[in-house]
Design a protein around this motif. Structure first.
Motif, mmCIF file in Angstrom:
data_model
loop_
_atom_site.group_PDB
_atom_site.id
_atom_site.type_symbol
_atom_site.label_atom_id
_atom_site.label_comp_id
_atom_site.label_asym_id
_atom_site.label_seq_id
_atom_site.Cartn_x
_atom_site.Cartn_y
_atom_site.Cartn_z
ATOM 1 N N GLY A 66 5.623 -7.258 3.101
ATOM 2 C CA GLY A 66 6.115 -6.997 1.756
ATOM 3 C C GLY A 66 5.379 -7.724 0.639
ATOM 4 O O GLY A 66 5.714 -7.547 -0.531
ATOM 5 N N VAL A 67 4.382 -8.543 0.979
ATOM 6 C CA VAL A 67 3.635 -9.305 -0.031
ATOM 7 C C VAL A 67 2.262 -8.651 -0.237
ATOM 8 O O VAL A 67 1.511 -8.461 0.726
ATOM 9 N N ALA A 68 1.944 -8.328 -1.486
ATOM 10 C CA ALA A 68 0.660 -7.699 -1.807
ATOM 11 C C ALA A 68 -0.480 -8.638 -1.436
ATOM 12 O O ALA A 68 -0.501 -9.798 -1.853
ATOM 13 N N GLN A 69 -1.424 -8.109 -0.632
ATOM 14 C CA GLN A 69 -2.557 -8.915 -0.173
ATOM 15 C C GLN A 69 -3.903 -8.275 -0.496
ATOM 16 O O GLN A 69 -4.939 -8.856 -0.202
ATOM 17 N N GLY A 70 -3.883 -7.066 -1.052
ATOM 18 C CA GLY A 70 -5.132 -6.404 -1.378
ATOM 19 C C GLY A 70 -4.868 -5.039 -1.964
ATOM 20 O O GLY A 70 -3.722 -4.587 -2.045
ATOM 21 N N PHE A 71 -5.966 -4.384 -2.352
ATOM 22 C CA PHE A 71 -5.822 -3.050 -2.932
ATOM 23 C C PHE A 71 -7.111 -2.266 -2.753
ATOM 24 O O PHE A 71 -8.176 -2.823 -2.523
ATOM 25 N N ILE A 72 -6.954 -0.956 -2.858
ATOM 26 C CA ILE A 72 -8.071 -0.032 -2.798
ATOM 27 C C ILE A 72 -7.826 1.020 -3.876
ATOM 28 O O ILE A 72 -6.677 1.378 -4.142
ATOM 29 N N ILE A 83 -14.645 5.228 -2.750
ATOM 30 C CA ILE A 83 -13.889 3.985 -2.861
ATOM 31 C C ILE A 83 -14.429 3.296 -4.106
ATOM 32 O O ILE A 83 -15.580 2.864 -4.135
ATOM 33 N N GLU A 84 -13.623 3.240 -5.150
ATOM 34 C CA GLU A 84 -14.050 2.619 -6.398
ATOM 35 C C GLU A 84 -13.827 1.110 -6.382
ATOM 36 O O GLU A 84 -14.559 0.363 -7.025
ATOM 37 N N LYS A 85 -12.808 0.679 -5.660
ATOM 38 C CA LYS A 85 -12.480 -0.740 -5.565
ATOM 39 C C LYS A 85 -11.852 -0.982 -4.199
ATOM 40 O O LYS A 85 -11.079 -0.148 -3.721
ATOM 41 N N LEU A 86 -12.187 -2.116 -3.586
ATOM 42 C CA LEU A 86 -11.547 -2.529 -2.334
ATOM 43 C C LEU A 86 -11.626 -4.046 -2.295
ATOM 44 O O LEU A 86 -12.714 -4.615 -2.199
ATOM 45 N N TYR A 87 -10.472 -4.680 -2.403
ATOM 46 C CA TYR A 87 -10.423 -6.143 -2.448
ATOM 47 C C TYR A 87 -9.238 -6.665 -1.657
ATOM 48 O O TYR A 87 -8.162 -6.074 -1.673
ATOM 49 N N LEU A 88 -9.481 -7.796 -1.002
ATOM 50 C CA LEU A 88 -8.436 -8.501 -0.255
ATOM 51 C C LEU A 88 -8.371 -9.941 -0.731
ATOM 52 O O LEU A 88 -9.405 -10.541 -1.053
ATOM 53 N N MET A 89 -7.175 -10.497 -0.711
ATOM 54 C CA MET A 89 -7.024 -11.904 -1.038
ATOM 55 C C MET A 89 -7.856 -12.715 -0.042
ATOM 56 O O MET A 89 -7.910 -12.379 1.151
ATOM 57 N N PRO A 90 -8.519 -13.771 -0.503
ATOM 58 C CA PRO A 90 -9.397 -14.543 0.381
ATOM 59 C C PRO A 90 -8.704 -15.074 1.645
ATOM 60 O O PRO A 90 -9.310 -15.105 2.710
ATOM 61 N N ASN A 91 -7.439 -15.439 1.542
ATOM 62 C CA ASN A 91 -6.738 -16.025 2.692
ATOM 63 C C ASN A 91 -6.411 -15.012 3.787
ATOM 64 O O ASN A 91 -6.011 -15.410 4.890
ATOM 65 N N VAL A 92 -6.573 -13.713 3.532
ATOM 66 C CA VAL A 92 -6.290 -12.718 4.581
ATOM 67 C C VAL A 92 -7.545 -12.000 5.059
ATOM 68 O O VAL A 92 -7.460 -11.125 5.928
ATOM 69 N N GLN A 93 -8.700 -12.365 4.523
ATOM 70 C CA GLN A 93 -9.933 -11.736 4.985
ATOM 71 C C GLN A 93 -10.172 -12.147 6.437
ATOM 72 O O GLN A 93 -9.890 -13.269 6.829
ATOM 73 N N GLY A 94 -10.648 -11.197 7.223
ATOM 74 C CA GLY A 94 -10.879 -11.456 8.639
ATOM 75 C C GLY A 94 -9.686 -11.117 9.530
ATOM 76 O O GLY A 94 -9.746 -11.302 10.747
ATOM 77 N N LYS A 95 -8.616 -10.592 8.948
ATOM 78 C CA LYS A 95 -7.421 -10.238 9.718
ATOM 79 C C LYS A 95 -7.346 -8.757 10.070
ATOM 80 O O LYS A 95 -6.352 -8.296 10.600
ATOM 81 N N GLY A 96 -8.396 -7.999 9.739
ATOM 82 C CA GLY A 96 -8.406 -6.567 10.039
ATOM 83 C C GLY A 96 -7.864 -5.702 8.914
ATOM 84 O O GLY A 96 -7.789 -4.482 9.055
ATOM 85 N N PHE A 97 -7.509 -6.317 7.788
ATOM 86 C CA PHE A 97 -6.941 -5.541 6.682
ATOM 87 C C PHE A 97 -8.001 -4.669 6.009
ATOM 88 O O PHE A 97 -7.704 -3.575 5.538
ATOM 89 N N GLY A 98 -9.239 -5.168 5.936
ATOM 90 C CA GLY A 98 -10.317 -4.364 5.357
ATOM 91 C C GLY A 98 -10.545 -3.106 6.180
ATOM 92 O O GLY A 98 -10.685 -2.015 5.629
ATOM 93 N N LYS A 99 -10.559 -3.261 7.491
ATOM 94 C CA LYS A 99 -10.705 -2.099 8.380
ATOM 95 C C LYS A 99 -9.536 -1.144 8.187
ATOM 96 O O LYS A 99 -9.713 0.075 8.155
ATOM 97 N N ALA A 100 -8.338 -1.685 8.034
ATOM 98 C CA ALA A 100 -7.156 -0.840 7.805
ATOM 99 C C ALA A 100 -7.323 -0.030 6.518
ATOM 100 O O ALA A 100 -6.977 1.160 6.480
ATOM 101 N N LEU A 101 -7.863 -0.647 5.471
ATOM 102 C CA LEU A 101 -8.073 0.075 4.215
ATOM 103 C C LEU A 101 -9.161 1.138 4.357
ATOM 104 O O LEU A 101 -9.029 2.238 3.819
#
Length: 166
Positions: A66-72, A83-101
């Motif tokens: 439920g906590v926003a950690q990134g956006f696309i 994809i015009e923008k794709l960003y993740l909070m630094p503390n969650v990078q490496g958790k597979g969220f970029g791949k999910a996006l």
């Protein structure tokens, strides 16, 4: 658990706050502080983000518990989805969220009947290597004049196959 939800006008402040946290970390060693400040002011204020939404970018917020950690932000073009923008909070990078996006964007590309997913990435951004791992290929090296700056980018594309009907 993560969710990816279409952003509403009420999410703009959260997206802006994330961008202001992410950009200095992501671009601190790549761009000047002046350029970072300019880009944040130009594109990531509440007004700038609202304008992007009005002009055809669809924003999606990735949330963990439920906590926003990134956006696309995605834009549909005639023959592809960008994809015009794709960003993740630094503390969650490496958790597979970029791949999910990226997987989410690929799914949206298929649903829109397009075969290509495209993005630009700064040539010095370590995310370039991430995009290669996700199946993107460089199709062009470009220098884009942008006000008093030049954006040194790669244009990358990934072919998105239509999903098999079962």
């Amino acid at each position: 658990m993560i969710t990816i939800e279409l952003a509403e006008q009420s999410d703009i402040r959260s997206i802006s706050n994330m961008a202001h946290s992410i950009w200095p970390v992501t671009y601190g060693e790549i761009l000047s502080q002046d350029q970072i400040d300019f880009m944040l002011e130009k594109s990531y204020t509440v007004e700038g983000l609202a304008e992007s939404m009005v002009n055809g970018q669809f924003f999606y917020v990735l949330k963990e518990e439920g906590v926003a950690q990134g956006f696309i932000a995605l834009r549909t073009l005639e023959d592809r989805v960008r994809i015009e923008k794709l960003y993740l909070m630094p503390n969650v990078q490496g958790k597979g969220f970029g791949k999910a996006l990226i997987d989410f964007a690929s799914q949206k590309t298929r649903l829109k009947g397009k075969g290509i997913l495209e993005l630009n990435v700064n040539r010095n951004n370590p995310a370039y290597h991430f995009y290669l791992k996700q199946g993107f290929e460089v199709i062009e090296t470009i220098d884009i004049p942008y006000y008093d700056y030049v954006l040194n980018d790669y244009v990358m594309q990934k072919e998105v196959k239509a999903s098999a009907v079962s």
